[in-house]
Design a protein around this motif. Sequence first.
Motif, PDB file in Angstrom:
ATOM      1  N   VAL A 153      -3.865  -0.209   8.777  1.00 30.53           N
ATOM      2  CA  VAL A 153      -4.908   0.506   8.056  1.00 30.53           C
ATOM      3  C   VAL A 153      -4.303   1.014   6.506  1.00 30.53           C
ATOM      4  N   ARG A 154      -5.373   0.819   5.569  1.00 33.18           N
ATOM      5  CA  ARG A 154      -4.718   0.979   4.404  1.00 33.18           C
ATOM      6  C   ARG A 154      -6.039   1.273   3.431  1.00 33.18           C
ATOM      7  N   GLY A 155      -5.756   1.727   1.950  1.00 30.35           N
ATOM      8  CA  GLY A 155      -6.837   2.279   1.258  1.00 30.35           C
ATOM      9  C   GLY A 155      -6.746   3.951   1.548  1.00 30.35           C
ATOM     10  N   ALA A 156      -6.814   4.411   0.348  1.00 31.70           N
ATOM     11  CA  ALA A 156      -6.599   5.903   0.154  1.00 31.70           C
ATOM     12  C   ALA A 156      -7.409   6.595   1.197  1.00 31.70           C
ATOM     13  N   PRO A 157      -8.634   6.770   1.228  1.00 30.48           N
ATOM     14  CA  PRO A 157      -9.633   7.439   1.897  1.00 30.48           C
ATOM     15  C   PRO A 157      -9.372   7.159   3.425  1.00 30.48           C
ATOM     16  N   ALA A 215       4.047   9.320   5.571  1.00 30.49           N
ATOM     17  CA  ALA A 215       3.811   7.887   6.012  1.00 30.49           C
ATOM     18  C   ALA A 215       3.665   7.029   4.726  1.00 30.49           C
ATOM     19  N   ARG A 216       2.846   7.603   3.868  1.00 27.05           N
ATOM     20  CA  ARG A 216       2.837   6.734   2.538  1.00 27.05           C
ATOM     21  C   ARG A 216       2.868   7.809   1.351  1.00 27.05           C
ATOM     22  N   PRO A 217       3.504   7.741   0.162  1.00 28.58           N
ATOM     23  CA  PRO A 217       3.498   8.925  -0.932  1.00 28.58           C
ATOM     24  C   PRO A 217       2.468   8.912  -1.956  1.00 28.58           C
ATOM     25  N   LEU A 270      -2.489  -9.115  -0.518  1.00 25.66           N
ATOM     26  CA  LEU A 270      -3.495 -10.064  -0.539  1.00 25.66           C
ATOM     27  C   LEU A 270      -4.801  -9.339  -0.176  1.00 25.66           C
ATOM     28  N   GLN A 271      -4.814  -7.962  -0.358  1.00 23.86           N
ATOM     29  CA  GLN A 271      -5.979  -7.376  -0.096  1.00 23.86           C
ATOM     30  C   GLN A 271      -7.192  -7.741  -0.912  1.00 23.86           C
ATOM     31  N   GLY A 272      -7.249  -8.419  -1.959  1.00 24.74           N
ATOM     32  CA  GLY A 272      -8.436  -8.892  -2.508  1.00 24.74           C
ATOM     33  C   GLY A 272      -8.865 -10.115  -1.789  1.00 24.74           C
ATOM     34  N   ALA A 297      -8.894   4.300  -6.613  1.00 25.84           N
ATOM     35  CA  ALA A 297      -7.778   5.230  -7.029  1.00 25.84           C
ATOM     36  C   ALA A 297      -7.251   5.536  -5.677  1.00 25.84           C
ATOM     37  N   ASP A 298      -5.832   5.955  -5.958  1.00 30.64           N
ATOM     38  CA  ASP A 298      -5.008   6.498  -4.919  1.00 30.64           C
ATOM     39  C   ASP A 298      -4.659   7.818  -5.124  1.00 30.64           C
ATOM     40  N   ARG A 299      -4.692   8.153  -6.674  1.00 27.53           N
ATOM     41  CA  ARG A 299      -4.441   9.439  -6.908  1.00 27.53           C
ATOM     42  C   ARG A 299      -5.013   9.643  -8.252  1.00 27.53           C
ATOM     43  N   ALA A 335      -3.537   6.443 -10.826  1.00 24.30           N
ATOM     44  CA  ALA A 335      -2.551   5.538  -9.749  1.00 24.30           C
ATOM     45  C   ALA A 335      -3.552   4.654  -8.897  1.00 24.30           C
ATOM     46  N   ASN A 336      -3.358   3.279  -8.921  1.00 22.50           N
ATOM     47  CA  ASN A 336      -3.972   2.415  -8.293  1.00 22.50           C
ATOM     48  C   ASN A 336      -3.147   1.432  -7.976  1.00 22.50           C
ATOM     49  N   LYS A 337      -3.587   0.411  -7.247  1.00 20.18           N
ATOM     50  CA  LYS A 337      -2.758  -0.784  -6.657  1.00 20.18           C
ATOM     51  C   LYS A 337      -1.950  -1.378  -7.922  1.00 20.18           C
ATOM     52  N   ILE A 338      -1.124  -1.719  -7.808  1.00 23.39           N
ATOM     53  CA  ILE A 338      -0.180  -2.561  -8.755  1.00 23.39           C
ATOM     54  C   ILE A 338      -0.999  -3.701  -9.438  1.00 23.39           C
TER      55      ILE A 338
END
Length: 339
Positions: free
Chosen positions: A51-55, A88-90, A187-189, A228-230, A238-241
């Motif tokens: 499971v991934r993605g900020a929200p 778990a993730r920062p 490869l989320q996209g 965005a992640d933050r 901050a968002n995906k590299i």
Amino acid sequence: MTVREPLRPVLYDDARDLVRLLDQKALPAEERWLELSTADAVAAAIKDLTVRGAPAIGVAAAYALAVEARRGAGPERLRAAADLLARARPTAVNLAWAVRRMSARLGAPAADVLAEAHAIRDEDEAACRRIGALGAPLVPARARVLTHCNAGALATAGYGTALGVVRAAVESGNAISVFADETRPFLQGARLTAWELHRDGIPVTLLTDGMAGWLMARGEIGCVVVGADRIAANGDVANKIGTYALAVLAAHHRLPFYVAAPWSTVDLATPTGADIPIEERGADEVVMLAGQRIAPVGVPARYPAFDVTPAALVTAIVTERGVVRAPHAAGLAALASTR
Ligand code: MRU
């Protein structure tokens, strides 16, 4: 016409007390649902990007605490679980935000703890729909919209942030199409954004990460919309590299660069992007692709999972509370007091 069930990747089975996660590592080959009964298992799923993605990771953590409470965990175990999940993730602040919100309820009856987790889930989907409604008018008519990573239904409780804006634009009759960056290395996209847009009948074309500049130069891209992640108090994002590079390219080509995120992603306690912790993931995830090594043994690799786009490159931040343009710091501060 049959209306498709909206995609909701994080669910809770109230009857059996299980957290249900759509396994994002298995997509697009397989739609597999995992059923988890401990906070440890959910924390592991957050770490390994099941499971991934900020929200979405915030919602998963909320349900992880609910499942522990419902299965009778005592205060000590609940505190340890909250701590494990928050770490778990920062980078995505939604995770710590959701754990903090749940922690305030952990002394309450288990039914109330679960109700709080359901509220976090429901509020996130409602926020995404509102972000869509506010963001859709910003998208030029018939535009080809570039997005990066997956800020879609899969990354949220449902509907999506960046892809929520896309969905709402399509729903309003704007015949847009999407360019999705493949988003190396996970490869989320390619795997997720392409899958969910294709599933919903929204035209999507896949690009590799280095192609955007050339397509912008040829006038083939109308705007960029990312999640965005933050978001720091000064509007740095901050968002995906790879997002920062897109923002620089968009500015060079005078294209609007929009960030869509719920208010739970805004972190006014973090003054600037320089203060945002950036997750470094293992080099293995870079030197391997689909189980195959793609670089010589012994060559090191780096994997900062996120980058920071300075506020000056962000045309607008779309939240469910409103749309913020420069000066971003003042706009965010003004929205902080609205509800
Ligand atoms: O590493 P990931 O896949 O969790 O990164 C996700 C992103 O960068 C998304 O753009 C962000 O979390 C916003 S999701 C609505």
